[in-house]
Design a protein around this motif. Structure first.
Motif, PDB file in Angstrom:
ATOM      1  N   HIS A  88      84.174  -8.956   7.408  1.00  0.00           N
ATOM      2  CA  HIS A  88      84.636  -9.835   8.488  1.00  0.00           C
ATOM      3  C   HIS A  88      85.013  -9.013   9.720  1.00  0.00           C
ATOM      4  O   HIS A  88      84.645  -9.360  10.852  1.00  0.00           O
ATOM      5  N   ALA A 117      81.168 -13.371  11.122  1.00  0.00           N
ATOM      6  CA  ALA A 117      82.599 -13.090  10.961  1.00  0.00           C
ATOM      7  C   ALA A 117      83.303 -14.254  10.267  1.00  0.00           C
ATOM      8  O   ALA A 117      84.125 -14.053   9.368  1.00  0.00           O
ATOM      9  N   TRP A 138      82.453 -14.368   6.412  1.00  0.00           N
ATOM     10  CA  TRP A 138      83.169 -13.412   5.575  1.00  0.00           C
ATOM     11  C   TRP A 138      84.672 -13.680   5.569  1.00  0.00           C
ATOM     12  O   TRP A 138      85.347 -13.427   4.557  1.00  0.00           O
ATOM     13  N   GLN A 139      85.185 -14.185   6.653  1.00  0.00           N
ATOM     14  CA  GLN A 139      86.603 -14.534   6.673  1.00  0.00           C
ATOM     15  C   GLN A 139      86.895 -15.653   5.672  1.00  0.00           C
ATOM     16  O   GLN A 139      87.907 -15.617   4.955  1.00  0.00           O
TER      17      GLN A 139
END
Length: 651
Positions: free
Chosen positions: A468, A481, A484-485
Motif C-alpha cells: 500500500h 494503494a 492493498w490498504q
C-alpha cells in the motif's frame, strides 16, 4: 574454563575468534561456513590441536582491548616478574585501487614491551572438522599446512624452525611478524607489508566510524557493535551471517546448537531502520541488494542461505572428532532450516513462505523511499515481484484463517507446537515458527488441528501494508494503494479478533492461545499496534509473567529429567540475548525507560568487549552462551541503545 566471551577479528571474507590470552580458538578462513582450521572452541578447549597461540613462560595475567576505533586486537601477556609482551592481531581491510582489499590473511605482530619475555609460538590447524592434522612442508621463511582439500601458509621473519618445533625463545626488539593465510608467497618485505597493512586497516576503520551517526550515550558500545556487524556481513552476497560459530549450547543444560554460519532473514529484514539510524547506509544497501537478488531467483525464497548467497540445502552432518563446547553435546555442521523438503501446498506456503514474503516486503520498501537507493534498486519488475509475494501471503493467510474458523478456534495447550526448554524455549527464531509437531503428552489422540502463529499472520499483514505504501508513494497509483490498504485492514481485523486474549489482556503467540512469547514484543516495531496502545502494554506485562514461569530448565543435555535438588539450581537464568533486547526495547517504548536502561547496561557488562554479544546470557552469573557474535543480538542492541540515549539537543 572456556568461554564464548571472545574477541572477533575479520574482514568480510572470513572471521576468527580469540580468547582473552590471544589464542585463536575458532577460524573458518576459506569461507564463513567452511571447514574451521582452528576449532578447539567446540573441542572441549583442546590443548592438543585446533588453535594458534603465543605461550609466555611464567604467564601471570593478560589484558585485551581493541585499538581505538579499529578491529586491530591488542593482547598483553605478562609474567609475575613483570615481563610483558604485546600481541597485535588483525585481518587486513582497506581501500586499494578503488576497491576494498580484504585478503584471506591473519597478521600477527608480537612485540616486547618490558623485561625479557620468553615465548613459544604454537600453530596447530586441523582439517575436515578435526578429523586430520594434514602434513607440513617448509621453505626458508615459511611452512605450509596441507590438508586433503586446502593448504594454508605461515610466513614469518623469525627462524621457521621455531614454528615447526614450537621452540621457546626470547623476544627481541624487532617485532615478530607472522602471516597465516592462503598459500601465496610474499615477494615484498614482510615487515614493511605487515606494518603498512596495519596502518591502512586502522585508518580504514577510523574513517568508517567517522561516518556513523552516533547518539550522545553508548558511543563505544555502538561503534563496536557496528564494526562487528560489518565483519559479520558476507562480502560475497551482502547477507549477514547469523553468527561465526556453530554447536555452542544456549546454556549449561542445553544441547549443542545447529550451524549458525548462514544468512537468515528475520531480524536482518526488520533492521533496515536500525542500520539507517546509525548511518550504516552501505551495509543497508548491500543487504537490500541481497534481498532483491532473492526475489529474482527461480526458486521460492527461503529462510536461510549460505555465506555466498546460495540456498542452504546441504545435509546436516555429524562431526565426530569434535567433542563439543566444554564437552556438551554432539557437533553438527551444515543442514537447512527444515531438514526435509516438503511439497508445495497451501499449508506449506503458510508455514515456509508467508513469513519470508512479508520480510522481503518490509525490507525492500526502504529502497522505494530513499532516492539514493531507488535509482539503483527499484524497478517496476521488483514491484511486481513484491505484489506477487503479497498476494501469495494474503491468500495463504485467508486459507489458514478459514481453516482456523472451521474448527471454531483451538486451545493453546492443544494447538501450540512443542518448543525447546531453557534459553531456547521462546519463539524468537524462524525455526520455531514452522514447527508443527504436537506434544504427544498433551494431545496424544487429538486430530491435526490448525496452528496459526500470530507473528506469521502479522508479517502477512505487513506485506499488504508495505505494498500500500509503495503504491501510494512510489507509483502514486490510488487504485492499487486502495486495494492493498483494504487487504491490510481485513487481515488486521482478523488477527485482532483471534490473537487477542481478553482474559490475559494481551496478544498471544498463537491464535486462541494463552501463552505470550517474545515474538509478540515485535508488534509495535512492525507498526501493527502503537507503542502507546494499551493492548501492547498489556502484552509486554503478560510476556514478563510467562518468561518468569516458563523459563525453568527441566531437562539436562541428555534430555533426562532433573532431580528435585537440581531443579532449583538449574532455574533458567539463561535467555536468548535477542529476547532480552527486544524486551528492553518494548519496555522503553511503553515508558519504562529506567528498567530498559538497566537491562541494556547489564547485557553490555556481560562482555569483555562491550558491543560484542553471543546468542544467550546467564543473568545470574553474567556468562555468555551460544554462537557468537550473534547478528540478531547486535542489531537489537543497536536498536534499543540508539533510542535510549539522550539526543544531541539535550547537550
Amino acid at each position: 574454563m572456556s568461554t564464548v566471551d571472545l574477541a572477533v577479528v575479520g574482514n568480510g571474507m572470513f572471521g576468527a575468534l580469540l580468547d582473552e590470552t590471544g589464542r585463536f580458538v575458532w577460524c573458518c578462513m576459506d569461507t564463513y561456513g567452511g571447514d574451521p582450521v582452528f576449532n578447539c572452541l567446540v573441542n572441549n578447549n583442546s590443548n592438543q590441536t585446533g588453535f594458534y597461540d603465543v605461550v609466555l613462560e611464567d604467564f601471570h595475567q593478560s589484558e585485551q582491548l581493541y585499538e581505538g576505533t579499529s578491529t586491530v586486537l591488542i593482547t598483553k601477556l605478562s609474567t609475575s616478574n613483570d615481563d610483558v609482551v604485546e600481541i597485535r592481531d588483525f585481518a587486513p581491510r582497506f581501500v586499494h585501487y578503488d576497491r576494498v582489499f580484504r585478503p584471506f590473511q591473519l597478521i600477527r605482530l608480537v612485540r616486547r614491551l618490558k623485561g625479557d619475555p620468553r615465548i613459544s609460538i604454537r600453530i596447530r590447524p586441523t582439517f575436515q572438522y578435526n578429523s586430520t592434522d594434514g602434513y607440513q612442508t617448509r621453505g626458508s621463511q615459511h611452512v605450509r599446512f596441507c590438508g586433503p582439500k586446502l593448504t594454508w601458509r605461515v610466513t614469518t621473519n623469525m627462524p621457521i624452525r621455531r614454528v615447526i618445533e614450537e621452540t621457546p625463545f626470547l623476544v627481541a626488539d624487532e617485532p615478530v611478524i607472522i602471516v597465516f593465510g592462503s598459500d601465496e608467497s610474499f615477494t615484498n618485505s614482510l615487515s614493511q607489508v605487515a606494518l603498512e597493512f596495519e596502518t591502512k586497516t586502522v585508518n580504514y576503520w577510523k574513517q568508517w566510524c567517522n561516518n556513523l551517526t552516533l547518539p550522545v550515550e553508548f558511543q563505544q558500545v555502538l561503534m563496536r557493535a557496528a564494526m562487528t556487524l560489518a565483519m559479520n556481513q558476507s562480502e560475497d552476497c551482502g547477507g549477514f551471517l547469523a553468527a561465526l560459530s556453530l554447536g555452542l549450547p544456549l546454556g549449561p543444560f542445553s544441547p549443542s546448537t545447529r550451524d549458525s554460519r548462514v544468512c537468515r532473514l528475520l531480524d536482518e529484514c526488520l533492521a533496515m531502520p536500525v542500520l539507517r539510524e546509525l548511518g550504516l547506509l552501505d551495509l543497508c544497501k548491500k543487504f537490500l541488494g541481497f534481498a532483491k537478488e532473492i526475489c529474482y531467483r527461480e526458486e521460492a525464497p527461503q529462510h536461510a542461505y549460505n555465506s555466498w548467497g546460495a540456498p542452504q540445502d546441504t545435509k546436516r552432518e555429524w562431526a565426530p572428532y569434535l567433542a563439543g563446547y566444554r564437552g556438551i553435546g554432539e557437533v553438527h555442521h551444515g543442514g537447512s532450516l527444515l531438514e526435509e523438503p516438503r511439497e508445495e501446498s497451501p499449508e506449506t506456503v503458510w508455514q515456509q513462505n508467508a513469513v519470508i514474503y512479508g520480510l522481503l516486503a518490509i525490507s525492500l520498501v526502504h529502497a522505494f523511499f530513499d532516492i539514493r537507493l531507488s535509482q539503483e534498486l527499484c524497478t517496476p519488475k521488483l514491484c511486481e515481484k513484491l505484489e506477487q509475494y503479497a498476494r501469495t501471503a494474503c491468500e495463504a493467510f485467508s486459507s489458514r484463517a478459514e481453516l482456523y474458523r472451521s474448527f471454531g478456534g483451538t486451545a493453546d495447550a492443544v494447538s501450540a507446537p512443542r518448543l525447546p526448554y531453557g534459553a531456547g524455549f521462546f519463539d524468537d527464531d524462524l525455526h520455531f515458527f514452522v514447527c508443527e509437531d504436537l506434544d504427544p503428552e498433551i494431545a496424544p489422540a487429538s486430530p491435526r488441528l490448525p496452528v496459526v502463529h500470530t507473528l506469521t499472520s502479522v508479517l502477512c499483514w505487513a506485506a499488504a501494508d508495505r505494498l500500500h505504501r509503495i503504491a501510494a508513494h512510489y507509483f502514486r497509483d490510488p487504485v492499487r494503494a486502495e486495494h492493498w490498504q483494504r487487504k491490510a485492514l481485513e487481515i488486521h481485523e482478523e488477527i485482532c479478533q483471534h490473537a487477542w486474549n481478553p482474559k490475559r489482556g494481551s496478544f498471544t503467540t498463537f491464535w486462541g492461545g494463552s501463552r505470550v512469547g517474545p515474538s509478540i514484543l515485535r508488534l509495535a516495531e512492525l507498526g501493527f499496534v502503537s507503542p502507546e496502545d494499551s493492548r501492547f502494554r498489556g502484552s509486554v506485562r503478560a510476556f514478563e509473567f510467562d518468561a518468569a514461569s516458563c523459563a525453568t530448565c527441566l531437562k539436562n543435555a541428555e534430555g533426562e529429567s532433573l532431580g528435585e535438588e537440581s531443579i532449583m539450581s538449574a532455574f533458567a537464568t539463561c535467555f536468548t540475548t535477542n529476547t532480552l533486547l527486544w524486551y528492553s526495547e518494548a519496555l522503553r517504548s511503553i515508558g519504562a525507560v529506567t528498567e530498559s536502561r538497566r537491562l541494556v547496561e547489564a547485557l553490555v557488562q556481560s562482555s569483555k568487549h562491550p558491543g560484542v554479544l553471543a546468542e544467550a546470557v546467564d543473568l545470574r552469573s553474567g556468562e555468555q552462551w551460544g554462537n557468537t557474535p550473534c547478528t540478531s543480538a547486535l542489531l537489537s542492541l543497536i536498536r534499543v541503545a540508539l533510542r535510549l540515549s539522550r539526543t544531541w539537543r539535550e547537550v
